[in-house]
Design an enzyme around this catalytic site. Structure first.
Site, PDB file in Angstrom:
ATOM      1  CG  HIS A  20       9.196   4.105   3.033  1.00 21.63           C
ATOM      2  ND1 HIS A  20       9.757   3.154   3.830  1.00 21.63           N
ATOM      3  CD2 HIS A  20       8.675   3.439   1.963  1.00 21.63           C
ATOM      4  CE1 HIS A  20       9.594   1.954   3.270  1.00 21.63           C
ATOM      5  NE2 HIS A  20       8.954   2.111   2.136  1.00 21.63           N
ATOM      6  CG  ASP A 112      11.074   3.517   7.024  1.00 19.36           C
ATOM      7  OD1 ASP A 112      10.950   2.287   6.929  1.00 19.36           O
ATOM      8  OD2 ASP A 112      10.753   4.319   6.127  1.00 19.36           O
ATOM      9  CB  SER A 277       7.458   7.827  -5.942  1.00 26.24           C
ATOM     10  OG  SER A 277       7.787   6.807  -5.019  1.00 26.24           O
ATOM     11  CB  CYS A 330      -1.523  14.650 -10.188  1.00 24.00           C
ATOM     12  SG  CYS A 330      -2.060  13.111  -9.412  1.00 24.00           S
ATOM     13  CD1 TRP A 350       0.528   0.346   3.495  1.00 23.39           C
ATOM     14  CD2 TRP A 350      -0.929  -0.945   2.390  1.00 23.39           C
ATOM     15  NE1 TRP A 350      -0.501   0.050   4.348  1.00 23.39           N
ATOM     16  CE2 TRP A 350      -1.414  -0.737   3.705  1.00 23.39           C
ATOM     17  CE3 TRP A 350      -1.689  -1.710   1.518  1.00 23.39           C
ATOM     18  CZ2 TRP A 350      -2.620  -1.277   4.155  1.00 23.39           C
ATOM     19  CZ3 TRP A 350      -2.898  -2.246   1.962  1.00 23.39           C
ATOM     20  CH2 TRP A 350      -3.347  -2.043   3.255  1.00 23.39           C
ATOM     21  CG  ASN A 351       2.025   5.225   1.063  1.00 27.99           C
ATOM     22  OD1 ASN A 351       1.753   5.465   2.230  1.00 27.99           O
ATOM     23  ND2 ASN A 351       3.239   4.850   0.675  1.00 27.99           N
ATOM     24  CB  SER A 352      -1.513   4.016  -4.497  1.00 25.49           C
ATOM     25  OG  SER A 352      -0.541   4.967  -4.868  1.00 25.49           O
ATOM     26  CD  GLU A 355      -2.350   8.054  -0.928  1.00 23.96           C
ATOM     27  OE1 GLU A 355      -2.437   8.152  -2.168  1.00 23.96           O
ATOM     28  OE2 GLU A 355      -1.311   8.352  -0.302  1.00 23.96           O
ATOM     29  CG  ASP A 371       4.149  -3.593  -0.659  1.00 27.67           C
ATOM     30  OD1 ASP A 371       4.593  -3.156  -1.735  1.00 27.67           O
ATOM     31  OD2 ASP A 371       3.718  -2.845   0.233  1.00 27.67           O
TER      32      ASP A 371
HETATM   33  C1  UDX Z   1       6.780   2.416  -2.263  1.00 25.39           C
HETATM   34  C2  UDX Z   1       6.585   0.989  -2.741  1.00 25.39           C
HETATM   35  O1  UDX Z   1       6.783   0.865  -4.121  1.00 25.39           O
HETATM   36  C3  UDX Z   1       5.291   0.424  -2.296  1.00 25.39           C
HETATM   37  O2  UDX Z   1       5.093  -0.895  -2.801  1.00 25.39           O
HETATM   38  C4  UDX Z   1       5.267   0.385  -0.807  1.00 25.39           C
HETATM   39  O3  UDX Z   1       4.056  -0.188  -0.377  1.00 25.39           O
HETATM   40  C5  UDX Z   1       5.454   1.797  -0.270  1.00 25.39           C
HETATM   41  O4  UDX Z   1       6.601   2.415  -0.822  1.00 25.39           O
HETATM   42  P1  UDX Z   1       5.516   3.919  -4.232  1.00 25.39           P
HETATM   43  O5  UDX Z   1       5.843   2.918  -5.256  1.00 25.39           O
HETATM   44  O6  UDX Z   1       5.941   5.284  -4.478  1.00 25.39           O
HETATM   45  O7  UDX Z   1       5.972   3.448  -2.749  1.00 25.39           O
HETATM   46  O8  UDX Z   1       3.896   3.860  -4.138  1.00 25.39           O
HETATM   47  P2  UDX Z   1       2.853   4.279  -3.042  1.00 25.39           P
HETATM   48  O9  UDX Z   1       3.020   3.465  -1.810  1.00 25.39           O
HETATM   49  O10 UDX Z   1       1.548   4.208  -3.674  1.00 25.39           O
HETATM   50  O11 UDX Z   1       3.222   5.786  -2.669  1.00 25.39           O
HETATM   51  C6  UDX Z   1       3.150   6.828  -3.595  1.00 25.39           C
HETATM   52  C7  UDX Z   1       2.728   8.097  -2.886  1.00 25.39           C
HETATM   53  O12 UDX Z   1       2.922   9.174  -3.789  1.00 25.39           O
HETATM   54  C8  UDX Z   1       1.265   8.103  -2.497  1.00 25.39           C
HETATM   55  O13 UDX Z   1       1.114   8.651  -1.208  1.00 25.39           O
HETATM   56  C9  UDX Z   1       0.598   8.997  -3.523  1.00 25.39           C
HETATM   57  O14 UDX Z   1      -0.499   9.745  -3.044  1.00 25.39           O
HETATM   58  C10 UDX Z   1       1.725   9.922  -3.923  1.00 25.39           C
HETATM   59  N1  UDX Z   1       1.568  10.374  -5.306  1.00 25.39           N
HETATM   60  C11 UDX Z   1       1.685   9.517  -6.351  1.00 25.39           C
HETATM   61  C12 UDX Z   1       1.312  11.707  -5.548  1.00 25.39           C
HETATM   62  O15 UDX Z   1       1.166  12.490  -4.606  1.00 25.39           O
HETATM   63  N2  UDX Z   1       1.188  12.127  -6.838  1.00 25.39           N
HETATM   64  C13 UDX Z   1       1.318  11.303  -7.901  1.00 25.39           C
HETATM   65  O16 UDX Z   1       1.207  11.789  -9.033  1.00 25.39           O
HETATM   66  C14 UDX Z   1       1.586   9.945  -7.653  1.00 25.39           C
END
Ligand code: UDX
Length: 455
Positions: A20, A112, A277, A330, A350-352, A355, A371
């Protein structure tokens, strides 16, 4: 809102988790670039993770959730969220007052939607309120339909047909609809995101209009939706913008050695694996992944957070050292942008997902919760730039299925088509944030309102 005599000032209020913070910080940087003063309000423990590069252009202040680092770790959503609401409401109002007294009055609170009380504070103090959704418009439609009572949870069990969305099977729905007991409080958190949102002056969604036109248009009937994504640093969209290379606030310490290692790999040869994360994989799932990676024989880069490391099969780390690299975190954007990456095994956070769409990397979706299943459905059936792996017994995706998916995406009959689609989305998402693109126009419209003093 009256025309301001000072530089317009937004206070940004993210929920304090990486997924977030990243998109909200990125929007902050874009707004700062366009002449808006920004105060980023975080919890004390997040403060120490900020990067000097961003704090030079954005002020950082703290608010309270009523916990200390030690007590927070043990708090579950049903107790944590009401406590955060109470302490957050008070400390946010105090912060806004302090800023006013210090000659930096706030004009708009960008909150948020996990913290809907941010809007109530803004309205009580006579300020503008802008919601920020970290999930897609399509996922928002599911939660909003639940919030309005148009979709009843007991009905969930058969296919769901909602406006603006393809037919969703049970396995495509956000997990907490069916899984309320395992994660108490999470369902309510997601549905309550819509509290007051129809009265928000702006509703930002970290998505791209062209990725989900129908869903966005439908939501616009009920709230002032503005898609503003992808919220990734500009360098990844325009190589000339070298000053903006990372998000600027990492709660985990990235291991940069993987970039040197990637440099030695040939184009499109490496499998990148990360579950974001928060995901806590079953030990069996880690074993299946490890076996699958060995069987593919391909080079891999696997992010296993320190808290997950003990689940790795004992011999795997040594055995796999010639084939791949395991790191605890990373610089994901740099990794995805590297031409050595051939496919991304992802939980479809959603961020991954956004991206990978923005950097043109085909995906194998292994959703964990929330989600992610819905995002995986879109990756496979709507954007057609990857596949969703089918889970077996106990929800674990077996190694054979993982190998099948990786081969399908990297070298199968349809791999070129998927890569072509990936490139198409890459161009399209870049176009959205370029000057005059759909997201840029939406941001510009907000900025003009702030500067002109009309909302
Ligand atoms: C959470 C929820 O789990 C997700 O479903 C929702 O859509 C957004 O919030 P998270 O599980 O951490 O997030 O996943 P994601 O949304 O993909 O965000 C992870 C972020 O960490 C990404 O921006 C990614 O670039 C970053 N990341 C991940 C790193 O910078 N390094 C890593 O090694 C792994």
């Amino acid at each position: 809102m009256e025309k301001t005599q000072h530089k317009p000032h937004c206070l940004i209020l993210p929920y304090p988790i990486q997924g977030h913070i990243n998109p909200m910080l990125q929007l902050s940087k874009r707004l700062a670039d366009k002449g808006i003063a920004i105060t980023f309000a975080v919890l004390e423990n997040v403060l120490s993770s900020t990067d000097d590069a961003f704090s030079a252009s954005i002020s950082v202040e703290t608010i309270s959730d009523g916990y200390t680092a030690a007590t927070r770790a043990a708090a579950l959503p049903p107790e944590y969220l009401p406590a955060f609401r109470k302490a957050g409401t008070e400390s946010l109002a105090q912060l806004i007052e302090r800023l006013r007294e210090g000659g930096r009055p706030v004009d708009c609170v960008v909150y948020d939607t996990f913290l809907p009380w941010g809007l109530a504070v803004a309205k009580r103090l006579g300020l503008l309120g802008a919601a920020f959704f970290t999930q897609s418009c399509s996922v928002n439609i599911v939660y909003y339909s639940l919030f309005k009572g148009w979709l009843k949870v007991p009905e969930v069990g058969k296919e769901v047909l909602l406006p603006g969305l393809p037919e969703l099977g049970v396995a495509d729905l956000p997990s907490f609809l069916l899984d309320r007991e395992t994660h108490p409080g999470s369902f309510e958190l997601l549905v309550d995101q819509f509290e007051g949102v129809e009265d928000s002056n702006f509703v930002f969604v970290n998505s791209v209009y062209e990725l989900e036109e129908e869903a966005t248009d439908w939501l616009k009937k009920f709230m002032s939706v503005k898609t503003i994504g992808p919220t990734i640093p500009s360098m990844y969209l325009d190589k000339r913008l070298q000053h903006d290379i990372n998000y600027g606030l990492s709660l985990f310490k990235p291991d940069d050695t993987c970039m040197k290692w990637l440099q030695q790999q040939s184009p499109r040869s490496v499998i990148y694996i990360s579950f974001g994360s928060m995901a806590k994989l079953q030990e069996q799932q880690m074993r299946e992944l490890a076996t699958a990676l060995k069987l593919t024989g391909k080079h891999f880069l696997w992010v296993v957070r320190s808290s997950e490391a003990s689940k790795l099969p004992r011999d795997f780390v040594g055995e796999a050292s010639g084939q791949g690299l395991i790191v605890s975190w990373c610089p994901q954007l740099e990794v995805l942008a590297h031409d050595a990456i051939g496919c991304f095994i992802t939980h479809c956070g959603w961020n991954s997902t956004l991206e990978a769409l923005s950097l043109g990397v085909p995906m194998v979706g292994v959703p964990w919760w929330s989600d992610q299943a819905t995002n995986a459905k879109f990756v496979m059936d709507v954007w057609k730039m990857g596949v969703r792996a089918r889970p077996g017994e106990g929800g674990v995706v077996g190694h054979e299925e993982l190998v099948r998916c990786v081969k399908h995406v990297m070298e199968g009959e349809r791999s070129e088509e998927m890569r072509g689609n990936a490139m198409k989305w890459k161009e399209l998402t870049k176009g959205a944030v370029d000057e005059g693109g759909s997201s840029d126009n939406n941001i510009q419209e907000f900025v003009s309102t702030m500067v002109g003093g009309e909302a």
